[in-house]
Design a protein around this motif. Structure first.
Motif, PDB file in Angstrom:
ATOM      1  N   ILE A  44       0.837  -1.197   0.000  1.00 30.64           N
ATOM      2  CA  ILE A  44       0.000   0.000   0.000  1.00 30.64           C
ATOM      3  C   ILE A  44       0.872   1.247   0.000  1.00 30.64           C
ATOM      4  N   ARG A  45       1.850   1.279   0.899  1.00 28.28           N
ATOM      5  CA  ARG A  45       2.751   2.435   1.005  1.00 28.28           C
ATOM      6  C   ARG A  45       3.462   2.725  -0.300  1.00 28.28           C
ATOM      7  N   ASP A  46       4.079   1.698  -0.886  1.00 26.48           N
ATOM      8  CA  ASP A  46       4.893   1.906  -2.081  1.00 26.48           C
ATOM      9  C   ASP A  46       4.048   2.366  -3.256  1.00 26.48           C
ATOM     10  N   HIS A  47       2.879   1.746  -3.467  1.00 25.38           N
ATOM     11  CA  HIS A  47       2.004   2.168  -4.566  1.00 25.38           C
ATOM     12  C   HIS A  47       1.471   3.577  -4.320  1.00 25.38           C
ATOM     13  N   SER A  53      -0.276  12.317  -5.080  1.00 26.11           N
ATOM     14  CA  SER A  53       0.464  13.525  -4.702  1.00 26.11           C
ATOM     15  C   SER A  53      -0.225  14.222  -3.530  1.00 26.11           C
ATOM     16  N   GLN A  54       0.443  15.207  -2.969  1.00 22.87           N
ATOM     17  CA  GLN A  54      -0.111  15.942  -1.832  1.00 22.87           C
ATOM     18  C   GLN A  54      -1.393  16.684  -2.195  1.00 22.87           C
ATOM     19  N   ASP A  55      -1.582  17.005  -3.458  1.00 25.38           N
ATOM     20  CA  ASP A  55      -2.768  17.750  -3.893  1.00 25.38           C
ATOM     21  C   ASP A  55      -3.945  16.844  -4.207  1.00 25.38           C
ATOM     22  N   ASP A  56      -3.755  15.533  -4.171  1.00 23.30           N
ATOM     23  CA  ASP A  56      -4.816  14.579  -4.498  1.00 23.30           C
ATOM     24  C   ASP A  56      -5.634  14.237  -3.259  1.00 23.30           C
ATOM     25  N   THR A  57      -6.752  13.535  -3.483  1.00 24.88           N
ATOM     26  CA  THR A  57      -7.598  13.029  -2.397  1.00 24.88           C
ATOM     27  C   THR A  57      -7.809  11.536  -2.595  1.00 24.88           C
ATOM     28  N   VAL A  58      -7.756  10.781  -1.496  1.00 27.75           N
ATOM     29  CA  VAL A  58      -7.996   9.337  -1.547  1.00 27.75           C
ATOM     30  C   VAL A  58      -9.236   9.022  -0.706  1.00 27.75           C
ATOM     31  N   ASP A 222     -27.203   1.090 -15.038  1.00 28.96           N
ATOM     32  CA  ASP A 222     -28.256   2.108 -14.920  1.00 28.96           C
ATOM     33  C   ASP A 222     -27.677   3.508 -14.794  1.00 28.96           C
ATOM     34  N   GLY A 223     -26.620   3.777 -15.548  1.00 23.73           N
ATOM     35  CA  GLY A 223     -26.027   5.098 -15.574  1.00 23.73           C
ATOM     36  C   GLY A 223     -25.049   5.389 -14.458  1.00 23.73           C
ATOM     37  N   ILE A 224     -24.809   4.398 -13.573  1.00 21.19           N
ATOM     38  CA  ILE A 224     -23.882   4.572 -12.455  1.00 21.19           C
ATOM     39  C   ILE A 224     -22.663   3.691 -12.689  1.00 21.19           C
ATOM     40  N   THR A 225     -21.478   4.276 -12.653  1.00 22.23           N
ATOM     41  CA  THR A 225     -20.251   3.498 -12.781  1.00 22.23           C
ATOM     42  C   THR A 225     -19.895   2.899 -11.427  1.00 22.23           C
ATOM     43  N   LEU A 226     -19.832   1.572 -11.370  1.00 26.13           N
ATOM     44  CA  LEU A 226     -19.514   0.857 -10.141  1.00 26.13           C
ATOM     45  C   LEU A 226     -18.060   0.410 -10.184  1.00 26.13           C
ATOM     46  N   ARG A 227     -17.363   0.538  -9.037  1.00 23.84           N
ATOM     47  CA  ARG A 227     -15.951   0.151  -9.012  1.00 23.84           C
ATOM     48  C   ARG A 227     -15.601  -0.463  -7.665  1.00 23.84           C
ATOM     49  N   LEU A 228     -15.137  -1.708  -7.716  1.00 26.24           N
ATOM     50  CA  LEU A 228     -14.628  -2.387  -6.530  1.00 26.24           C
ATOM     51  C   LEU A 228     -13.206  -1.909  -6.286  1.00 26.24           C
ATOM     52  N   VAL A 229     -12.937  -1.389  -5.073  1.00 23.90           N
ATOM     53  CA  VAL A 229     -11.605  -0.850  -4.772  1.00 23.90           C
ATOM     54  C   VAL A 229     -10.996  -1.501  -3.536  1.00 23.90           C
ATOM     55  N   ALA A 230     -11.453  -2.711  -3.168  1.00 25.56           N
ATOM     56  CA  ALA A 230     -10.831  -3.449  -2.072  1.00 25.56           C
ATOM     57  C   ALA A 230      -9.362  -3.696  -2.406  1.00 25.56           C
ATOM     58  N   CYS A 231      -8.507  -3.609  -1.400  1.00 23.94           N
ATOM     59  CA  CYS A 231      -7.058  -3.674  -1.616  1.00 23.94           C
ATOM     60  C   CYS A 231      -6.615  -4.815  -2.527  1.00 23.94           C
ATOM     61  N   ASP A 232      -7.032  -6.037  -2.201  1.00 26.12           N
ATOM     62  CA  ASP A 232      -6.538  -7.176  -2.961  1.00 26.12           C
ATOM     63  C   ASP A 232      -7.103  -7.238  -4.370  1.00 26.12           C
ATOM     64  N   ALA A 233      -8.207  -6.524  -4.624  1.00 23.66           N
ATOM     65  CA  ALA A 233      -8.803  -6.511  -5.961  1.00 23.66           C
ATOM     66  C   ALA A 233      -8.084  -5.549  -6.895  1.00 23.66           C
ATOM     67  N   VAL A 234      -7.289  -4.626  -6.324  1.00 24.09           N
ATOM     68  CA  VAL A 234      -6.608  -3.616  -7.137  1.00 24.09           C
ATOM     69  C   VAL A 234      -5.102  -3.613  -6.865  1.00 24.09           C
ATOM     70  N   ASP A 235      -4.588  -4.763  -6.436  1.00 22.07           N
ATOM     71  CA  ASP A 235      -3.150  -4.930  -6.189  1.00 22.07           C
ATOM     72  C   ASP A 235      -2.631  -3.921  -5.174  1.00 22.07           C
ATOM     73  N   PHE A 236      -3.458  -3.573  -4.181  1.00 21.45           N
ATOM     74  CA  PHE A 236      -3.065  -2.700  -3.062  1.00 21.45           C
ATOM     75  C   PHE A 236      -2.630  -1.314  -3.524  1.00 21.45           C
ATOM     76  N   CYS A 237      -3.164  -0.887  -4.651  1.00 22.76           N
ATOM     77  CA  CYS A 237      -2.793   0.400  -5.229  1.00 22.76           C
ATOM     78  C   CYS A 237      -4.013   1.309  -5.356  1.00 22.76           C
ATOM     79  N   PRO A 238      -3.954   2.540  -4.833  1.00 19.97           N
ATOM     80  CA  PRO A 238      -5.070   3.470  -5.009  1.00 19.97           C
ATOM     81  C   PRO A 238      -5.433   3.624  -6.486  1.00 19.97           C
TER      82      PRO A 238
END
Length: 243
Positions: A44-47, A53-58, A222-238
């Motif tokens: 998580i840290r490395d990714h 960046s400091q200007d982004d939001t997670v 139905d017009g909504i973009t769905l996204r799974l963002v669980a750590c292991d589903a996205v290789d621990f990368c934001p």
């Protein structure tokens, strides 16, 4: 100034630690090796350091810490605070340290925000959040135990979006849930109904791991973009969800 998302960090530090000074034997209360997440906090840290960046939001929708008490969860919040960017957090089913929004908010370091049945503004966009719950039709859903919680959580999402619509009717709306708003076995989803009613454009969620994550419904529904963002589903990368 991009918006990223990453959920289910499942941190469990026993004391205040820096990003690079962690003894996995002495400093980790609940190692995730059993689930194949060997030293996942380093991934998580490395990714995170590479892409945010400091200007982004997670956005972090739930299961942030294994802590049972808020004073212990502070160690995990402190570790997250050392990473770049502003953070918006919301609860998951393992956030047992949460007794009130007021107390959690008071415990958060600078540039970290907690939302639950309410909303915040991120880069000119509304971000509304609540925990969510197991959906009717799911094999784990028990009518006598889960119906009231499910309906309460749907109501809490409505409260958040009603307030956002009143205050900022023209801004794009993003929802962060911990539980998925729809599954392959769902017979109903009040979460989807409410999001459609208020014109939500995107919903991020976590909770699903392993095989369950492989079966997650993603993409436009139905017009909504769905996204799974669980750590292991996205290789621990934001994951970047908006520029």
């Amino acid at each position: 100034m991009a918006i990223y998302a990453l959920s289910d960090l499942h941190l469990s530090f026993k004391r205040a630690v820096t990003l690079y000074d962690i003894d996995p034997v002495q400093d980790i209360e609940k190692p995730m090796d059993l689930f194949g997440w060997d030293r996942h906090y380093e991934k998580i840290r490395d990714h995170w350091l590479r892409v945010v960046s400091q200007d982004d939001t997670v956005l972090i929708p739930g299961d942030i810490s294994w802590a049972m008490k808020l004073e212990v969860a502070r160690f995990d919040f402190g570790w997250i605070s050392q990473l770049p960017g502003k953070k918006v957090l919301s609860p998951g089913n393992h956030c047992y340290y949460v007794s009130s929004k007021k107390k959690v908010r008071a415990a958060l370091p600078e540039r970290m925000e907690w939302i639950d049945a309410d909303y915040t503004l991120v880069e000119g966009k509304v971000v509304a959040g609540t925990r969510g719950w197991t959906l009717p039709g799911d094999r784990f859903f028990k009518e006598d135990e889960d119906r009231k919680i499910y309906e309460r959580q749907v109501g809490r999402l409505r409260i958040a979006l009603e307030a956002a619509q009143k205050d900022h009717p023209d801004k794009e709306k993003i929802v962060m849930l911990h539980f998925p708003p729809i599954t392959k076995t769902s017979t109903e989803s009040g979460f989807m109904d409410v999001m459609k009613e208020f014109g939500v454009r995107m919903c991020i969620y976590g909770h699903l791991h392993g095989k369950a994550g492989e079966d997650a419904i993603q993409g436009e529904v139905d017009g909504i973009t769905l996204r799974l963002v669980a750590c292991d589903a996205v290789d621990f990368c934001p994951v970047k969800i908006r520029d």
